[in-house]
Design a protein around this motif. Structure first.
Motif, PDB file in Angstrom:
ATOM      1  N   ALA A   1      16.909  16.939-112.733  1.00  0.00           N
ATOM      2  CA  ALA A   1      18.304  16.786-113.417  1.00  0.00           C
ATOM      3  C   ALA A   1      19.029  17.624-113.093  1.00  0.00           C
ATOM      4  O   ALA A   1      20.255  17.725-112.837  1.00  0.00           O
ATOM      5  N   GLN A   2      18.437  18.901-113.153  1.00  0.00           N
ATOM      6  CA  GLN A   2      19.527  20.478-113.131  1.00  0.00           C
ATOM      7  C   GLN A   2      20.715  20.824-111.681  1.00  0.00           C
ATOM      8  O   GLN A   2      21.258  21.310-111.819  1.00  0.00           O
ATOM      9  N   GLU A   3      19.934  20.121-110.840  1.00  0.00           N
ATOM     10  CA  GLU A   3      20.309  20.258-109.318  1.00  0.00           C
ATOM     11  C   GLU A   3      21.811  19.642-109.411  1.00  0.00           C
ATOM     12  O   GLU A   3      22.131  19.058-108.388  1.00  0.00           O
ATOM     13  N   HIS A   4      21.958  18.688-110.495  1.00  0.00           N
ATOM     14  CA  HIS A   4      22.537  17.386-110.179  1.00  0.00           C
ATOM     15  C   HIS A   4      23.643  18.054-111.252  1.00  0.00           C
ATOM     16  O   HIS A   4      24.716  17.290-111.067  1.00  0.00           O
ATOM     17  N   VAL A   5      23.480  18.569-112.464  1.00  0.00           N
ATOM     18  CA  VAL A   5      24.421  19.302-113.446  1.00  0.00           C
ATOM     19  C   VAL A   5      26.133  19.872-113.042  1.00  0.00           C
ATOM     20  O   VAL A   5      26.956  19.410-113.203  1.00  0.00           O
ATOM     21  N   ALA A   6      25.993  20.893-111.554  1.00  0.00           N
ATOM     22  CA  ALA A   6      27.215  21.454-110.981  1.00  0.00           C
ATOM     23  C   ALA A   6      27.456  20.548-110.696  1.00  0.00           C
ATOM     24  O   ALA A   6      28.724  19.957-110.842  1.00  0.00           O
ATOM     25  N   ASN A   7      27.589  19.420-109.917  1.00  0.00           N
ATOM     26  CA  ASN A   7      28.246  18.282-108.885  1.00  0.00           C
ATOM     27  C   ASN A   7      29.122  17.156-110.198  1.00  0.00           C
ATOM     28  O   ASN A   7      29.797  16.708-109.981  1.00  0.00           O
ATOM     29  N   GLY A   8      27.800  17.057-111.461  1.00  0.00           N
ATOM     30  CA  GLY A   8      28.681  16.338-112.373  1.00  0.00           C
ATOM     31  C   GLY A   8      29.619  16.373-113.065  1.00  0.00           C
ATOM     32  O   GLY A   8      30.704  15.953-112.771  1.00  0.00           O
ATOM     33  N   LEU A   9      29.830  17.949-113.351  1.00  0.00           N
ATOM     34  CA  LEU A   9      30.636  18.320-114.145  1.00  0.00           C
ATOM     35  C   LEU A   9      31.791  18.696-113.057  1.00  0.00           C
ATOM     36  O   LEU A   9      33.177  18.511-114.034  1.00  0.00           O
TER      37      LEU A   9
ATOM     38  N   SER B   1      13.754  16.718-117.331  1.00  0.00           N
ATOM     39  CA  SER B   1      15.277  17.466-117.379  1.00  0.00           C
ATOM     40  C   SER B   1      15.458  18.874-116.145  1.00  0.00           C
ATOM     41  O   SER B   1      16.308  19.054-115.811  1.00  0.00           O
TER      42      SER B   1
ATOM     43  N   ARG C   1      27.122   7.316-111.311  1.00  0.00           N
ATOM     44  CA  ARG C   1      25.506   8.281-110.480  1.00  0.00           C
ATOM     45  C   ARG C   1      25.920   7.407-108.897  1.00  0.00           C
ATOM     46  O   ARG C   1      24.785   8.045-107.641  1.00  0.00           O
TER      47      ARG C   1
END
Length: 105
Positions: A62-70, A59, A99
């Motif tokens: 994965a936090q580094e990708h959350v902002a870009n995913g949103l 988890s 992805r």
């Protein structure tokens, strides 16, 4: 708590967790403090501790990708796309597309 455990302790815990359940030490070998409330059996508790540690690390990674995913989801919705991914194949295809868009292996 588990956060204060030494690396040597974690190596021992992971070694126990890697064993098949029927090869864990017998009853009485794992000494745990008595509890007045219902608790998990030692083998199951060990599994839950190791799983929690592994999932926590995953988890955090994965936090580094959350902002870009949103941001990607917001851009797709702004373009008028409906992102339906309730489950099954649609969810899998959407995950692959996300992805690829984020450049995640």
């Amino acid at each position: 708590g588990s956060k204060g455990a030494s690396p040597a302790t974690w190596l021992a815990v992971e070694a126990l967790h890697a064993r098949p359940k029927h090869l864990l030490p017998g009853s009485g070998a794992l000494r745990l403090p008595a509890q007045s409330v219902r608790a998990l059996p030692p083998a199951r508790r060990l599994h839950k501790i190791c799983k929690g540690r592994r999932m926590s690390a995953r988890s955090a990674g994965a936090q580094e990708h959350v902002a870009n995913g949103l941001a990607w989801v917001a851009a797709q919705r702004a373009a008028g796309r409906s992102l339906e991914a309730g489950g099954g194949r649609a969810r899998s295809l959407l995950a692959k597309e996300l992805r690829k868009a984020l450049g995640i292996n």
